[in-house]
Design an enzyme around this catalytic site. Structure first.
Site, short mmCIF file in Angstrom:
data_model
loop_
_atom_site.label_atom_id
_atom_site.label_comp_id
_atom_site.label_asym_id
_atom_site.label_seq_id
_atom_site.Cartn_x
_atom_site.Cartn_y
_atom_site.Cartn_z
N GLU A 283 0.80 -1.23 0.00
CA GLU A 283 0.00 0.00 0.00
C GLU A 283 0.83 1.28 0.00
O GLU A 283 0.52 2.21 0.71
CB GLU A 283 -0.94 0.01 1.22
CG GLU A 283 -1.94 -1.10 1.18
CD GLU A 283 -2.88 -1.09 2.38
OE1 GLU A 283 -4.06 -1.36 2.18
OE2 GLU A 283 -2.41 -0.84 3.51
C1 ACM Z 1 -2.29 -5.23 4.09
O1 ACM Z 1 -3.41 -5.61 4.47
N1 ACM Z 1 -2.10 -3.95 3.83
C2 ACM Z 1 -1.21 -6.14 3.88
#
Ligand code: ACM
Length: 687
Positions: free
Chosen positions: A318
């Site tokens: 992310e």
């Molecule tokens: C995640 O859930 N950002 C690995």
């Protein structure tokens, strides 16, 4: 979802009738690979002893002693003896033979054979770790026969289907003290899980004190972190139970807590504060800054030395790269090197990190975003994204395995999303039906359940982990064919009680919260309501990530609710069975009358406990819906028609009753709706 089969081929009914009857399942989770059960029993007496033989590590003696304590506590027999030494081997009731010392490493040997017959109890295992797994099976086999505690005569041959069966604990969003880790390691051992993955840093906290950079925890942890000595205790406690511990330091994104003390390593010219909300944030390490690599090399060296496991998790998830986009120096760096996208820039970063870790004898693992064309095939890919993020579940798992990376699955195993055990249970990492050659299949090592902790604290975490985690543990240990959902739920409710023996708080904490909320009243009416609600699913409980902050109260109604409202599920199933002709109307009516009357008992509690105002409508909705259900049920039984307008009104109320109350949702509305459907169906059949 899983139950939406349109039709079931007839042949399946024929096959099902050949399977063993339900009663023949032993009450063990995860279910062993091969069980040969006999209708005879070995009765447990107070002179019960264990003897060990062969070449094993001291942890086997420790676990055997714990086994005896747990068995003694369960049976109340006041055992006279803990263990006997080798000289008493012949006379011991339980004989354990181990070939060699086990290593708590990725290829640990966990297979065992367990035999209970006229000759007593025998465990044979290649390593002490296998023998420890066998002891956990044995404890779950205890049953009552003729008013006494006994083991069934049985022959079990068992070994895990997957070698990587993990639990990822997010100790960054909410810190988890040592005793929380210990008791949940006990639960993991009981369920034969073998990897504890600690998510040690994120935007909301940096949780590991280092000598090299003490300021990381001084400024980035609110004072809540593990010392090196504490981590060593965790690692030892885990190793005693045959469980590996893998650290994660999440970079280059999810890095706010690092940047609080080291803003010079960030990609924006700014200062940083510990993040208090949930979400994906912009603070990111600057991959063009050589000081970042020097910092990570020093930090990783110190962290890597604490953890004996060969794997080191670098996160990598992310990273939106917004601070990279906004930084002229970073843009110039990219242009000069022909790096076109942020993803490529992160690849450049990952590959440098991979090399730093390889030099420290660590294998890099990371969330699936680290899988880029230049990433060495030695890296392990952690598949996590799915429909929620707009990609096909398991796509990255299979892509990784097919291109030669080892990979593990977490999509489908996010316990924080508050899905039912059934949904987790039916997520198979590598079903036979998926097109994978043997080589690719061998790269799928297993999976990890994820316990992200934005909405849990040290007190509520157990009730989010268990018992649902047991369903995932079974998926990762047992054969693919062990997938009967009703049978899983039957054993899950037994395991749920069993885990309380380990002093887990998954049952007691919700009850404690209810007592607090009841403000001196009998909490029973609250319990009646709580039994039929589940916390809002997915990320809907916390809209925008800002309804809750890390310092919000997590001791309210939704925190007492759990993800599998068993009473509601049983009600919905009973309605289905009733409509198919089973004589269940009396029990359904009793249930509906209880719910109908409940709101009047909840009202005085709310009056004395204003914190409960948020469930006032929820409680009224349960009673209203139950009343509709009862009237419909009585009409169906009496073969009496109900006016179409009445049904329409009842349906409208059901729609309103779907609104959340106290961030939870009623789960028994489906059953009531089916009763209304039946009323309508009968009327239209009469017309
Ligand atoms: C995640 O859930 N950002 C690995």
């Amino acid at each position: 979802m899983s139950r939406s089969y349109i039709f079931v081929p007839l042949v399946l009914f024929v096959l099902v009738s050949c399977l063993p009857a339900k009663a023949q399942y032993v009450n063990v989770m995860p279910y062993p690979q091969k069980v040969d059960l006999q209708d005879k029993h070995y009765f447990i007496a107070k002179d019960f002893t264990i003897a060990l033989s062969g070449d094993y590590r001291p942890r086997l003696a420790a676990q055997a002693t714990r086994f005896l304590r747990r068995l003694d506590e369960q049976t109340g027999l006041f055992f006279q003896q803990f263990q006997v030494d080798g000289s008493g081997y012949k006379e011991a009731n339980l004989k354990i033979r181990v070939e060699k010392k086990g290593e708590v490493l990725p290829d640990m040997k966990e297979a065992y054979e367990l035999t209970i017959d006229d000759g007593g109890l025998h465990i044979i295992a290649d390593t002490d770790i296998g023998a420890i797994r066998a002891l956990e099976t044995l404890l779950q086999l205890v049953e009552v026969r003729e008013g006494r505690y006994a083991f069934p005569y049985v022959q079990i041959q068992d070994a895990p289907r997957f070698s990587w069966r993990g639990l990822m604990l997010d100790v960054a969003r909410h810190f988890m003290p040592l005793e929380v880790i210990y008791r949940n390691l006990d639960a993991m051992a009981a369920l034969k899980l073998n990897v504890l993955h600690l998510h040690l840093s994120d935007d909301q906290g940096f949780r590991i004190a280092t000598e090299t950079y003490p300021e990381l925890t001084e400024l980035g942890s609110d004072g809540l972190f593990y010392t090196k000595a504490e981590l060593q205790k965790i690692i030892n406690y885990a190793a005693e139970r045959g469980i590996r511990v893998v650290p994660e330091i999440d970079v280059p994104g999810h890095a706010t807590a690092i940047l609080v003390s080291h803003p010079e390593l960030g990609s924006a010219d700014t200062t940083y504060q510990i993040q208090r909300y949930a979400g994906i944030f912009d603070p990111t390490l600057d991959p063009t800054n050589e000081a970042v690599y020097e910092f990570l090399e020093n930090l990783f060296e110190e962290v890597a030395a604490i953890f004996p496991d060969p794997y080191f998790h670098i996160g990598g998830d992310e990273n939106m790269g917004r601070h990279w986009d906004a930084n002229e120096k970073i843009q110039a760096f990219m242009q000069a090197r022909g790096i076109d996208t942020n993803h490529e820039l992160q690849t450049y970063f990952n590959i440098r990190i991979e090399k730093i870790l390889a030099d420290q004898n660590k294998i890099t693992m990371g969330w699936e975003e680290i899988m880029t064309p230049d990433m060495p095939k030695s890296a392990l890919i952690h598949s996590w994204r799915g429909a929620w993020e707009g990609v096909t579940p398991k796509a990255s798992l299979y892509a990784a395995a097919r291109s030669g990376y080892d990979a593990i699955l977490s999509n489908g195993y996010y316990l924080d999303l508050m899905m039912t055990a059934e949904e987790h249970y039916l997520m198979d990492p590598a079903p036979a039906s998926v097109d994978l050659d043997d080589e690719a299949r061998s790269h799928i090592l297993g999976g990890e359940m994820c316990m992200w902790s934005e909405l849990v604290t040290e007190h509520t975490i157990d009730s989010r982990l268990w018992p649902r985690g047991a369903a995932i543990a079974e998926r990762l240990w047992s054969a693919e064919e062990v997938n009967d959902v009703d049978e899983m739920y039957r054993r899950l409710s037994i395991v749920n009680q069993y885990l309380e023996r380990l002093h887990l708080k998954h049952v007691s904490e919700p009850k404690r919260i209810l007592r607090q909320l009841a403000a001196g009243h009998d909490p029973k009416p609250l319990e009646t309501l709580l039994e039929v609600v589940e916390p809002m699913k997915g990320y809907t409980r916390n809209p925008g990530g800002t309804m809750y902050a890390s310092y919000s109260p997590f001791t309210l109604w939704a925190d007492a609710a759990t993800a599998d409202a068993r009473v509601a599920r049983v009600f919905n199933e009973q309605v289905e069975a009733f409509l198919k002709g089973e004589a269940l109307h009396e029990s359904l009516k009793t249930q509906l009358i209880t719910w109908e009357a409940n709101h009047d008992q909840v009202v005085p509690i709310i009056e004395d406990s204003p914190v409960l105002k948020q469930i006032s409508n929820l409680s009224a909705n349960l009673s209203e819906a139950a009343k509709s259900g009862r009237v419909a049920l009585e009409a169906i039984v009496a073969q009496r028609e109900l006016p179409a307008e009445w049904v329409a009104r009842a349906r409208k109320q059901l729609v309103e009753a779907r609104a959340n109350g106290g961030r939870t949702e009623l789960q028994m509305l489906e059953g009531v709706e089916r009763l209304l459907d039946q009323v309508d169906y009968r009327r239209s059949a009469q017309d």
